[in-house]
Write an enzyme that holds these catalytic residues in place. Structure first.
Site, PDB file in Angstrom:
ATOM      1  N   HIS A   1      -2.872   6.749   3.674  1.00 34.91           N
ATOM      2  CA  HIS A   1      -1.638   6.465   4.417  1.00 34.91           C
ATOM      3  C   HIS A   1      -0.891   7.757   4.764  1.00 34.91           C
ATOM      4  O   HIS A   1      -0.453   7.944   5.905  1.00 34.91           O
ATOM      5  CB  HIS A   1      -0.745   5.541   3.579  1.00 34.91           C
ATOM      6  CG  HIS A   1       0.588   5.272   4.198  1.00 34.91           C
ATOM      7  ND1 HIS A   1       0.749   4.447   5.287  1.00 34.91           N
ATOM      8  CD2 HIS A   1       1.827   5.742   3.895  1.00 34.91           C
ATOM      9  CE1 HIS A   1       2.037   4.424   5.629  1.00 34.91           C
ATOM     10  NE2 HIS A   1       2.706   5.201   4.796  1.00 34.91           N
TER      11      HIS A   1
ATOM     12  N   GLU B   1      17.037  -2.081   6.877  1.00 40.06           N
ATOM     13  CA  GLU B   1      16.390  -1.488   8.049  1.00 40.06           C
ATOM     14  C   GLU B   1      16.907  -2.029   9.369  1.00 40.06           C
ATOM     15  O   GLU B   1      16.127  -2.408  10.245  1.00 40.06           O
ATOM     16  CB  GLU B   1      14.864  -1.668   7.966  1.00 40.06           C
ATOM     17  CG  GLU B   1      14.127  -0.667   8.832  1.00 40.06           C
ATOM     18  CD  GLU B   1      12.625  -0.697   8.639  1.00 40.06           C
ATOM     19  OE1 GLU B   1      12.184  -0.449   7.508  1.00 40.06           O
ATOM     20  OE2 GLU B   1      11.917  -0.984   9.610  1.00 40.06           O
TER      21      GLU B   1
ATOM     22  N   HIS C   1       5.176   6.869  11.761  1.00 42.48           N
ATOM     23  CA  HIS C   1       4.444   5.693  11.269  1.00 42.48           C
ATOM     24  C   HIS C   1       3.855   4.821  12.366  1.00 42.48           C
ATOM     25  O   HIS C   1       2.826   4.186  12.149  1.00 42.48           O
ATOM     26  CB  HIS C   1       5.349   4.834  10.382  1.00 42.48           C
ATOM     27  CG  HIS C   1       5.484   5.365   8.986  1.00 42.48           C
ATOM     28  ND1 HIS C   1       5.975   6.616   8.717  1.00 42.48           N
ATOM     29  CD2 HIS C   1       5.169   4.826   7.776  1.00 42.48           C
ATOM     30  CE1 HIS C   1       5.978   6.812   7.410  1.00 42.48           C
ATOM     31  NE2 HIS C   1       5.486   5.749   6.818  1.00 42.48           N
TER      32      HIS C   1
ATOM     33  N   LYS D   1      15.392   9.697   0.381  1.00 43.48           N
ATOM     34  CA  LYS D   1      15.198   8.268   0.648  1.00 43.48           C
ATOM     35  C   LYS D   1      16.437   7.478   0.219  1.00 43.48           C
ATOM     36  O   LYS D   1      16.872   6.556   0.917  1.00 43.48           O
ATOM     37  CB  LYS D   1      13.937   7.759  -0.062  1.00 43.48           C
ATOM     38  CG  LYS D   1      13.704   6.303   0.274  1.00 43.48           C
ATOM     39  CD  LYS D   1      12.298   5.860   0.317  1.00 43.48           C
ATOM     40  CE  LYS D   1      12.246   4.442   0.864  1.00 43.48           C
ATOM     41  NZ  LYS D   1      10.993   3.786   0.666  1.00 43.48           N
TER      42      LYS D   1
ATOM     43  N   LYS E   1      11.515  -2.449  -0.847  1.00 40.79           N
ATOM     44  CA  LYS E   1      10.564  -3.180  -0.007  1.00 40.79           C
ATOM     45  C   LYS E   1       9.412  -3.652  -0.890  1.00 40.79           C
ATOM     46  O   LYS E   1       8.827  -2.853  -1.626  1.00 40.79           O
ATOM     47  CB  LYS E   1      10.009  -2.289   1.097  1.00 40.79           C
ATOM     48  CG  LYS E   1      10.944  -2.149   2.284  1.00 40.79           C
ATOM     49  CD  LYS E   1      10.251  -1.421   3.432  1.00 40.79           C
ATOM     50  CE  LYS E   1      11.166  -1.303   4.631  1.00 40.79           C
ATOM     51  NZ  LYS E   1      10.533  -0.512   5.718  1.00 40.79           N
TER      52      LYS E   1
ATOM     53  N   ARG F   1      17.557   3.249   8.481  1.00 39.42           N
ATOM     54  CA  ARG F   1      16.309   3.205   7.716  1.00 39.42           C
ATOM     55  C   ARG F   1      15.084   3.328   8.609  1.00 39.42           C
ATOM     56  O   ARG F   1      14.011   3.719   8.151  1.00 39.42           O
ATOM     57  CB  ARG F   1      16.255   1.941   6.851  1.00 39.42           C
ATOM     58  CG  ARG F   1      15.103   1.959   5.860  1.00 39.42           C
ATOM     59  CD  ARG F   1      15.259   0.949   4.742  1.00 39.42           C
ATOM     60  NE  ARG F   1      14.115   1.033   3.829  1.00 39.42           N
ATOM     61  CZ  ARG F   1      14.057   0.426   2.663  1.00 39.42           C
ATOM     62  NH1 ARG F   1      15.059  -0.302   2.239  1.00 39.42           N
ATOM     63  NH2 ARG F   1      12.977   0.551   1.898  1.00 39.42           N
TER      64      ARG F   1
ATOM     65  N   HIS G   1       0.212   4.181  11.648  1.00 41.95           N
ATOM     66  CA  HIS G   1      -0.370   2.870  11.304  1.00 41.95           C
ATOM     67  C   HIS G   1      -1.581   2.563  12.174  1.00 41.95           C
ATOM     68  O   HIS G   1      -2.568   1.977  11.704  1.00 41.95           O
ATOM     69  CB  HIS G   1       0.680   1.771  11.477  1.00 41.95           C
ATOM     70  CG  HIS G   1       1.654   1.716  10.334  1.00 41.95           C
ATOM     71  ND1 HIS G   1       2.943   1.285  10.481  1.00 41.95           N
ATOM     72  CD2 HIS G   1       1.524   2.040   9.024  1.00 41.95           C
ATOM     73  CE1 HIS G   1       3.572   1.349   9.312  1.00 41.95           C
ATOM     74  NE2 HIS G   1       2.728   1.814   8.418  1.00 41.95           N
TER      75      HIS G   1
ATOM     76  N   GLU H   1       4.087  11.904   3.595  1.00 38.88           N
ATOM     77  CA  GLU H   1       5.441  11.337   3.452  1.00 38.88           C
ATOM     78  C   GLU H   1       6.434  12.412   3.006  1.00 38.88           C
ATOM     79  O   GLU H   1       7.602  12.396   3.396  1.00 38.88           O
ATOM     80  CB  GLU H   1       5.440  10.183   2.437  1.00 38.88           C
ATOM     81  CG  GLU H   1       4.646   8.946   2.870  1.00 38.88           C
ATOM     82  CD  GLU H   1       5.344   8.103   3.942  1.00 38.88           C
ATOM     83  OE1 GLU H   1       6.405   8.524   4.453  1.00 38.88           O
ATOM     84  OE2 GLU H   1       4.804   7.042   4.296  1.00 38.88           O
TER      85      GLU H   1
ATOM     86  N   ASN I   1      10.556   5.590   9.356  1.00 31.66           N
ATOM     87  CA  ASN I   1       9.290   5.257  10.024  1.00 31.66           C
ATOM     88  C   ASN I   1       8.786   6.399  10.896  1.00 31.66           C
ATOM     89  O   ASN I   1       7.813   6.227  11.645  1.00 31.66           O
ATOM     90  CB  ASN I   1       9.464   3.997  10.891  1.00 31.66           C
ATOM     91  CG  ASN I   1       9.783   2.788  10.039  1.00 31.66           C
ATOM     92  OD1 ASN I   1       9.364   2.710   8.882  1.00 31.66           O
ATOM     93  ND2 ASN I   1      10.537   1.847  10.575  1.00 31.66           N
TER      94      ASN I   1
ATOM     95  N   ARG J   1      12.695 -17.922  -7.565  1.00 33.49           N
ATOM     96  CA  ARG J   1      13.618 -17.412  -6.519  1.00 33.49           C
ATOM     97  C   ARG J   1      14.154 -16.029  -6.824  1.00 33.49           C
ATOM     98  O   ARG J   1      15.191 -15.609  -6.303  1.00 33.49           O
ATOM     99  CB  ARG J   1      14.761 -18.395  -6.271  1.00 33.49           C
ATOM    100  CG  ARG J   1      14.265 -19.753  -5.829  1.00 33.49           C
ATOM    101  CD  ARG J   1      15.380 -20.642  -5.336  1.00 33.49           C
ATOM    102  NE  ARG J   1      14.826 -21.947  -5.016  1.00 33.49           N
ATOM    103  CZ  ARG J   1      14.641 -22.918  -5.904  1.00 33.49           C
ATOM    104  NH1 ARG J   1      15.003 -22.743  -7.160  1.00 33.49           N
ATOM    105  NH2 ARG J   1      14.110 -24.061  -5.545  1.00 33.49           N
TER     106      ARG J   1
HETATM  107  N1  GLY Z   1       8.641   3.413   3.565  1.00 34.91           N
HETATM  108  C1  GLY Z   1       9.713   3.183   4.465  1.00 34.91           C
HETATM  109  C2  GLY Z   1      10.836   2.408   3.879  1.00 34.91           C
HETATM  110  O1  GLY Z   1      10.872   2.172   2.684  1.00 34.91           O
HETATM  111  O2  GLY Z   1      11.699   2.001   4.606  1.00 34.91           O
END
Ligand code: GLY
Length: 372
Positions: A277, A250, A261, A240, A148, A254, A265, A190, A258, A126
């Site tokens: 990417h 997000e 993106h 960031k 993430k 956040r 994507h 990025e 994107n 967990r």
């Molecule tokens: N790569 C976008 C984020 O970490 O929210």
């Protein structure tokens, strides 16, 4: 090698406060930095077949010298391995290694390693501690920071995942020396996005006098100016950091990360993941800005500056993908909200807005961006 240039960036998210340490010649200090952060004495290094021969021994030696016992899980390099099978094997290796809740995972590698190692740490017992040691530029400026973690499913990328902020992110920019120039350049998709989010100062520092100039015709990235790289990577991490500290999960701000993106994507999927990417994000950003300019949302000089910057790094500003393919993916996107999409629109450099928009309107922007 110089141990002089380093920057410590605090990331005080709601779930955990941690540091990103960025600079040169840092890998040998990993053990000393990790020791106070982990109660137990066992670590699992999660890495891939490309990175382990390059940096594995140094990292393992440094951790052992700080009193840790080390097990290693090395999987075959490549995005295709970021799947449930590799993840399950990683969990079994954690169990066989006798890892307890007090122990930790050290994810050593690029974005695939960080995402997979982080997800294994987030779910084993967990949730146990993860330390991120990114070795690719994309992972340093983006995926290793912000918590993430995920693996891909057959149904799509990053569909199984969790948020787990790391206990530490250690970024030794000298690890970039062994990257292929193409992979390094790809990350500038990025980095340019971060410049657009941050404003003219960082954007112009990226756009003028590209740090990648010494790589023309090179086979690796050893000719980089690593002091400049450290400054650039730190600046990106701060951009960031400022976003994820405000909105860890997000729900609002956040989403600005994107930028480019949604279209990116779709381009990535249409290329069957053969286009990097960052290159897809760059093309997505270019198409979005052209379309938004055609619809009166982004001033034309801002779009021109962004396009020039993308071109200066040899990244694509167009994509050979039919508009319908992009729109179709958009309708299936996991980040869609009913019949609206949260479009990320550039108002000016440093002023980027999340605009809830009917999908049909966004489709018109995409069409305009592809055809101009
Ligand atoms: N790569 C976008 C984020 O970490 O929210």
């Amino acid at each position: 090698m110089s141990a002089s240039r380093r920057e410590v960036i605090d990331v005080p998210t709601a779930s955990r406060a941690y540091e990103v340490v960025c600079g040169r010649a840092l890998l040998d200090e990993l053990g000393t930095m990790v020791r106070p952060l982990v109660k137990g004495d066992s670590l699992l290094i999660v890495t891939d077949s490309h990175v382990w021969p390059l940096y594995g021994q140094r990292v393992a030696d440094s951790l052992r010298a700080s009193g840790f016992s080390i097990n290693v899980f090395v999987f075959e390099a490549g995005e295709a391995q970021k799947n449930l099978q590799t993840y399950a094997t990683c969990l079994e290796v954690m169990a066989q290694s006798g890892l307890t809740r007090d122990d930790a995972v050290v994810a050593l590698g690029g974005g695939v390693v960080g995402d997979l190692g982080g997800f294994a740490a987030a779910t084993y017992m967990r949730g146990i501690t993860v330390v991120q040691v990114p070795t690719s530029l994309l992972a340093m400026v983006d995926s290793s920071v912000g918590g993430k973690t995920a693996v891909d499913l057959q149904g799509g990328k990053n569909l199984a995942g969790a948020f787990l902020q790391p206990a530490l992110v250690l970024e030794d920019v000298e690890a970039l020396a062994t990257l292929s120039p193409a992979l390094l350049m790809d990350a500038f998709g990025e980095i340019i996005k971060h410049g657009v989010l941050a404003g003219p100062e960082l954007f112009n520092a990226i756009a003028e006098n590209p740090v990648t100039a010494p790589l023309m015709g090179a086979v690796d990235c050893s000719a980089l100016d690593f002091d400049r790289m450290a400054a650039l990577v730190s600046a990106n991490v701060r951009v960031k950091r400022d976003v994820v500290v405000e909105d860890e999960r997000e729900s609002g701000l956040r989403q600005t990360l994107n930028l480019g993106h949604t279209i990116g994507h779709a381009i990535e999927a249409a290329s069957n993941y053969t286009l990097g990417h960052g290159s897809c994000v760059a093309a997505g950003l270019a198409i979005l800005c052209r379309g938004a300019t055609a619809h009166g949302l982004t001033p034309a000089p801002v779009t021109r500056a962004i396009l020039r910057c993308i071109e200066a790094y040899g990244l694509p500003t167009h994509a050979n993908v039919p508009a319908d393919a992009i729109i179709e993916r958009l309708r299936a996107d996991k980040k869609r909200h009913g019949s609206t999409v949260n479009a990320v629109i550039v108002r000016f450099l440093g002023d980027v807005e999340v605009v809830p928009m009917d999908i049909d309107r966004f489709a018109e922007i995409v069409r305009a961006g592809l055809s101009s």
